[in-house]
Write an enzyme that holds these catalytic residues in place. Structure first.
Site, mmCIF file in Angstrom:
data_model
loop_
_atom_site.group_PDB
_atom_site.id
_atom_site.type_symbol
_atom_site.label_atom_id
_atom_site.label_comp_id
_atom_site.label_asym_id
_atom_site.label_seq_id
_atom_site.Cartn_x
_atom_site.Cartn_y
_atom_site.Cartn_z
ATOM 1 N N ASN A 154 40.856 42.132 34.481
ATOM 2 C CA ASN A 154 39.831 41.415 35.231
ATOM 3 C C ASN A 154 40.325 40.840 36.551
ATOM 4 O O ASN A 154 39.554 40.631 37.478
ATOM 5 C CB ASN A 154 39.238 40.290 34.381
ATOM 6 C CG ASN A 154 40.294 39.426 33.729
ATOM 7 O OD1 ASN A 154 41.117 39.912 32.957
ATOM 8 N ND2 ASN A 154 40.290 38.139 34.025
ATOM 9 N N GLN A 182 35.283 44.669 31.888
ATOM 10 C CA GLN A 182 35.342 44.906 33.329
ATOM 11 C C GLN A 182 35.120 46.359 33.716
ATOM 12 O O GLN A 182 34.924 46.657 34.898
ATOM 13 C CB GLN A 182 36.698 44.446 33.870
ATOM 14 C CG GLN A 182 36.882 42.945 33.917
ATOM 15 C CD GLN A 182 35.913 42.259 34.868
ATOM 16 O OE1 GLN A 182 35.359 42.879 35.779
ATOM 17 N NE2 GLN A 182 35.698 40.973 34.651
ATOM 18 N N SER A 202 30.525 43.103 27.583
ATOM 19 C CA SER A 202 29.657 41.967 27.892
ATOM 20 C C SER A 202 28.617 42.362 28.922
ATOM 21 O O SER A 202 28.948 42.983 29.939
ATOM 22 C CB SER A 202 30.498 40.800 28.416
ATOM 23 O OG SER A 202 29.747 39.605 28.489
ATOM 24 N N ALA A 203 27.352 41.968 28.699
ATOM 25 C CA ALA A 203 26.240 42.434 29.529
ATOM 26 C C ALA A 203 26.302 41.934 30.962
ATOM 27 O O ALA A 203 25.950 42.655 31.899
ATOM 28 C CB ALA A 203 24.914 41.996 28.895
ATOM 29 N N CYS A 327 41.244 28.553 35.829
ATOM 30 C CA CYS A 327 40.979 27.127 36.001
ATOM 31 C C CYS A 327 40.547 26.517 34.672
ATOM 32 O O CYS A 327 39.695 27.059 33.975
ATOM 33 C CB CYS A 327 39.882 26.919 37.033
ATOM 34 S SG CYS A 327 40.317 27.508 38.681
#
Length: 383
Positions: A154, A182, A202-203, A327
């Site tokens: 990613n 990704q 993941s959509a 983060c």
């Protein structure tokens, strides 16, 4: 399939979005599909009445779409989750009694969801070390083992040799998982061709909305649920299915061929951006530059300028880019991906990710380059 799916932001015509790897703009066909489901007052797919069965049909159609686009045969099960993070957790926590072998550059949903995994290093270009994988698996031969290697990172966009990883895993009697979150919509993804036993996606990474993901796995595998409830999703994911988000995922999948058709054009823009930056400044580095990468992704080191400073200036100039670091609670930590690739702590703290997409224009690239160079001249090393 929509021939030319569109997506847009209501952020002004001068706004440049270059953070596609964080989330992709919602495709208009997905919005339409979601509104249709909402307008029909679709209810619980576990209900036996007509409205419930209408919802169940949406689920089944979505499973069929997943199989068709991802290349999952009938010996594979398709389970809907809240996203790739939950799907990855289901693999890591639900495979009871297994040892885990994972690459050093996996997403935190893999790295942080199992105890004492065997970590396989990557080289300086971000590619997993297949020889080390063989060594580790030879020592674990006889144990039940899951090997997990993401298809594309990613942060760097570096594409991993997943097919070879799966072949090595199977040679030693292990099973193989890959996270393709990704990759979908940016490069060809075919589960049968990859030869993996489990796959997650993941959509919202390819035009759907956040809140829907998929785990595909070989039906012979035994997985224990981590969300306990009413036995939905083949007993693996308790709770009423998010029909709205799943309908959006299904619609987004239909536009994958179009997204893939745009990747040559996107790669030219990405390469142009990198070439201009390399010609403008010395001491910069593009991580994974010599590896096979996703066509839209650049992870760029700016000497002496922290990534949060860069992001602030980009944002002030109406440009959205990504942080090369993770983060957490307001604290910026050096990227574990870059450290695994042998980068220095300073390099890991001073890198940003630029990930473009189908709405990116040549003028957007020029604006990004100009902004980057202005930051470099303002804060970078003095010659």
């Amino acid at each position: 399939m929509t021939d030319k799916p569109s997506s847009s932001f209501s952020l002004g015509s001068d706004y440049v979005y270059a953070d596609y790897n964080a989330t992709s703009p919602i495709i208009d066909s997905v919005k339409k599909s979601i509104l249709e489901v909402l307008s029909k007052q679709i209810l619980n797919p576990s209900s036996l009445h007509r409205k419930g069965q209408e919802a169940r049909k949406i689920l089944q159609d979505a499973r069929d779409n997943v199989r068709g686009i991802i290349g999952a045969l009938d010996d594979k099960e398709v389970v809907f989750t809240s996203g790739a993070t939950e799907a990855n957790n289901l693999v890591m926590k639900g495979m009871v009694g297994y040892r885990y072998v994972i690459s050093a550059i996996e997403h935190p949903s893999i790295l942080n969801s199992t105890c004492n995994p065997h970590i396989i290093p990557v080289n300086q270009e971000g590619v997993v070390d297949l020889l080390e994988l063989e060594k580790v698996l030879s020592k674990l031969e006889g144990d039940r083992v899951v090997v997990s290697a993401m298809m594309a990172n990613n942060e760097t966009g570096v594409i991993q040799p997943v097919k070879e990883v799966a072949e090595i895993a199977h040679k030693f009697g292990a099973i193989c998982h890959t996270d393709v979150a990704q990759s979908v919509g940016k490069t060809e993804v075919n589960m049968e061709d990859l030869g993996v036993d489990l796959l997650t996606l993941s959509a919202h990474k390819f035009g759907g909305i956040a809140g829907s993901g998929v785990l595909i796995f070989d039906k012979k595998l035994v997985i224990e649920p981590i969300v306990i409830g009413g036995g939905q999703e083949k007993g693996l994911r308790g709770g009423t299915e998010n029909i709205v988000a799943i309908a959006g995922l299904s619609a987004a999948l239909q536009d994958i061929p179009y997204l893939l058709s745009k990747m040559d054009e996107i790669k030219k823009l990405r390469d142009q951006l990198e070439c201009e930056l390399l010609n403008l400044a010395s001491g910069i580095k593009i991580f994974g530059q010599n590896s096979k990468r996703l066509p839209n992704t650049s992870l760029i080191y700016m000497p002496k300028v922290r990534s949060d400073v860069q992001l602030m200036h980009f944002d002030l100039n109406n440009i959205a880019v990504g942080n090369g670091s993770a983060c957490s609670s307001g604290k910026v930590e050096p990227s574990h991906v870059l450290l695994a690739m042998g980068a220095t702590k300073e390099q890991a703290e001073c890198s940003i990710r630029i990930s473009i997409g189908q709405k990116t224009k040549p003028r957007d690239v020029e604006k990004i380059v100009d902004c980057w160079y202005n930051i470099y001249k303002m804060y970078g090393p003095r010659v």
